[in-house]
Design an enzyme around this catalytic site. Structure first.
Site, PDB file in Angstrom:
ATOM      1  N   ILE A  56       4.599 -10.795 -13.636  1.00  0.00           N
ATOM      2  CA  ILE A  56       4.770  -9.435 -13.802  1.00  0.00           C
ATOM      3  C   ILE A  56       4.103  -8.895 -14.620  1.00  0.00           C
ATOM      4  O   ILE A  56       2.859  -9.522 -15.442  1.00  0.00           O
ATOM      5  CB  ILE A  56       6.524  -9.575 -15.173  1.00  0.00           C
ATOM      6  CG1 ILE A  56       5.935 -10.759 -16.039  1.00  0.00           C
ATOM      7  CG2 ILE A  56       7.727 -10.010 -13.643  1.00  0.00           C
ATOM      8  CD1 ILE A  56       7.987 -10.785 -16.519  1.00  0.00           C
ATOM      9  N   ASP A  57       4.197  -7.427 -15.015  1.00  0.00           N
ATOM     10  CA  ASP A  57       3.336  -6.535 -16.017  1.00  0.00           C
ATOM     11  C   ASP A  57       3.381  -6.730 -16.794  1.00  0.00           C
ATOM     12  O   ASP A  57       4.048  -7.194 -17.968  1.00  0.00           O
ATOM     13  CB  ASP A  57       3.455  -5.315 -16.261  1.00  0.00           C
ATOM     14  CG  ASP A  57       3.267  -4.557 -14.498  1.00  0.00           C
ATOM     15  OD1 ASP A  57       2.879  -5.306 -13.578  1.00  0.00           O
ATOM     16  OD2 ASP A  57       4.213  -4.067 -13.963  1.00  0.00           O
ATOM     17  N   LYS A  58       2.266  -6.530 -17.370  1.00  0.00           N
ATOM     18  CA  LYS A  58       1.856  -7.392 -19.009  1.00  0.00           C
ATOM     19  C   LYS A  58       2.882  -6.602 -19.936  1.00  0.00           C
ATOM     20  O   LYS A  58       3.629  -7.692 -21.064  1.00  0.00           O
ATOM     21  CB  LYS A  58       0.590  -6.742 -20.017  1.00  0.00           C
ATOM     22  CG  LYS A  58       0.402  -6.870 -21.369  1.00  0.00           C
ATOM     23  CD  LYS A  58      -0.925  -6.195 -21.410  1.00  0.00           C
ATOM     24  CE  LYS A  58      -1.324  -6.824 -22.949  1.00  0.00           C
ATOM     25  NZ  LYS A  58      -2.223  -5.475 -23.699  1.00  0.00           N
TER      26      LYS A  58
END
Length: 354
Positions: free
Chosen positions: A160-162
């Site tokens: 999942i994105d930062k």
């Protein structure tokens, strides 16, 4: 295993849930029967017969979506997919102490609630300080007989994105990695997100079907392609949870897991995520021009200085027990504070208009 160029590209883009497909082919019509291990050696650069057989044994090679043995004879029309080995050797990752919110753990998997701002995996520009560095340290602390060199393999099957918070699953064994990777490939993983988006979403629920691929001009971001000629198939189901007039709280369920899928899909229907700087949500998209309203929105941006997206629910079939498991997480304070702020704003506005 070291990261290859394709992996680095994904990491630098903070890719969201990505099925780490390395290569795929459809066998030509004129292909004579041949052992799949021999056939793959001729098509993968620097691949040895032994490495290919190990990949096949660990279910990282699928034929028409199913595991096969090394002596499987390929046939015309078969789809062959080879997955990238996301298991990481201990000696390639520097263990680093860091707080980890571990929701569940057994011999096969780790479920972690990833905090905002934490990069998942080391890559160019992020050699340390990542979730994987922290997991390596945690596993060493759990077993004092281990060293960085003898640390068992563990790996990612999605990311999942930062700046997205929420649940992730990490595999602690090759068997677990293979099982989970196939479930992601089959779209059988249950994933629900909560997002705050701009605008008053017209329908109470709906489905967005549009391929997701790199933007044709700006290669650092992605775009939606409804005609399906560019990118990969992507399907997002959404449901309205609460309306605030200027913004809407929604639940998203992923049927596929493409890079930035929810962010791209919601933008494509005119509802970018609140404070999403990549996709136009970091400005006033809906609302008045009054100074007080502008100040209110800026205060909300300050409270939640990232795109308002949280991976709330994660469910799958356990790799060893074969039983369905599901995990849930609370919306973090930055998002919940902004949601409550909008709730009060709408209530106050309604009272004053009565």
């Amino acid at each position: 295993m070291s990261l290859n160029e394709q992996d680095l590209e994904f990491e630098q883009d903070d890719s969201a849930e990505v099925l780490y497909e390395r290569m795929s082919w459809v066998v030509d019509k004129g292909q004579e029967p041949m052992r799949i291990d021999k056939w793959l050696v001729g098509r993968i650069e620097n691949a040895s017969r032994n490495k290919v057989q190990i990949a096949i044994d660990n279910a990282r090679v699928l034929v028409n979506g199913k595991q096969v043995s090394a002596n499987h004879k390929i046939k015309p029309g078969e789809e062959i997919i080879v997955y990238s080995d996301k298991e990481v050797h201990g000696e390639e990752i520097v263990p680093e102490p860091m707080p980890l919110n571990i929701v569940f753990e057994d011999d096969d998997i780790l479920i972690i609630h990833k905090r905002v701002g934490l990069v998942v995996h080391p890559a160019s520009g992020n050699p340390n300080g990542t979730l994987i560095n922290g997991v390596a340290h945690y596993l060493l602390q759990q077993n004092k007989d281990l060293t960085a060199e003898t640390l068992p393999r563990f790996g990612l099957v999605h990311r999942i994105d930062k700046n997205t918070s929420g649940l992730m699953v990490l595999a602690k064994t090759p068997k677990a990695a293979s099982s989970l990777a196939k479930q992601f490939f089959d779209h059988s993983i249950h994933r629900q997100y909560v997002a705050l988006v701009w605008g008053d979403v017209a329908e109470d629920e709906g489905t967005i079907e549009a391929h997701v691929g790199r933007h044709q001009r700006f290669r650092k971001i992605f775009d939606a392609y409804p005609d399906g000629e560019i990118g990969k198939e992507a399907i997002t189901h959404y449901k309205v949870l609460e309306r605030f007039g200027y913004v809407t709280l929604i639940q998203c369920e992923l049927e596929t897991g493409r890079t930035h899928q929810i962010r791209v899909h919601m933008k494509s229907i005119g509802h970018p995520l609140f404070n999403d700087e990549l996709y136009g949500g970091d400005r006033i998209v809906k609302g008045t021009v009054f100074t007080k309203y502008k100040q209110f929105v800026e205060n909300c941006f300050a409270l939640c200085p990232r795109h308002a997206l949280h991976a709330k629910t994660l469910g799958f079939i356990h790799p060893t027990t074969g039983k369905k498991v599901e995990f849930n997480s609370e919306i973090p304070e930055d998002m919940s504070s902004v949601i409550e702020k909008w709730r009060k704003y709408v209530k106050f506005k309604s009272i004053n208009n009565d």
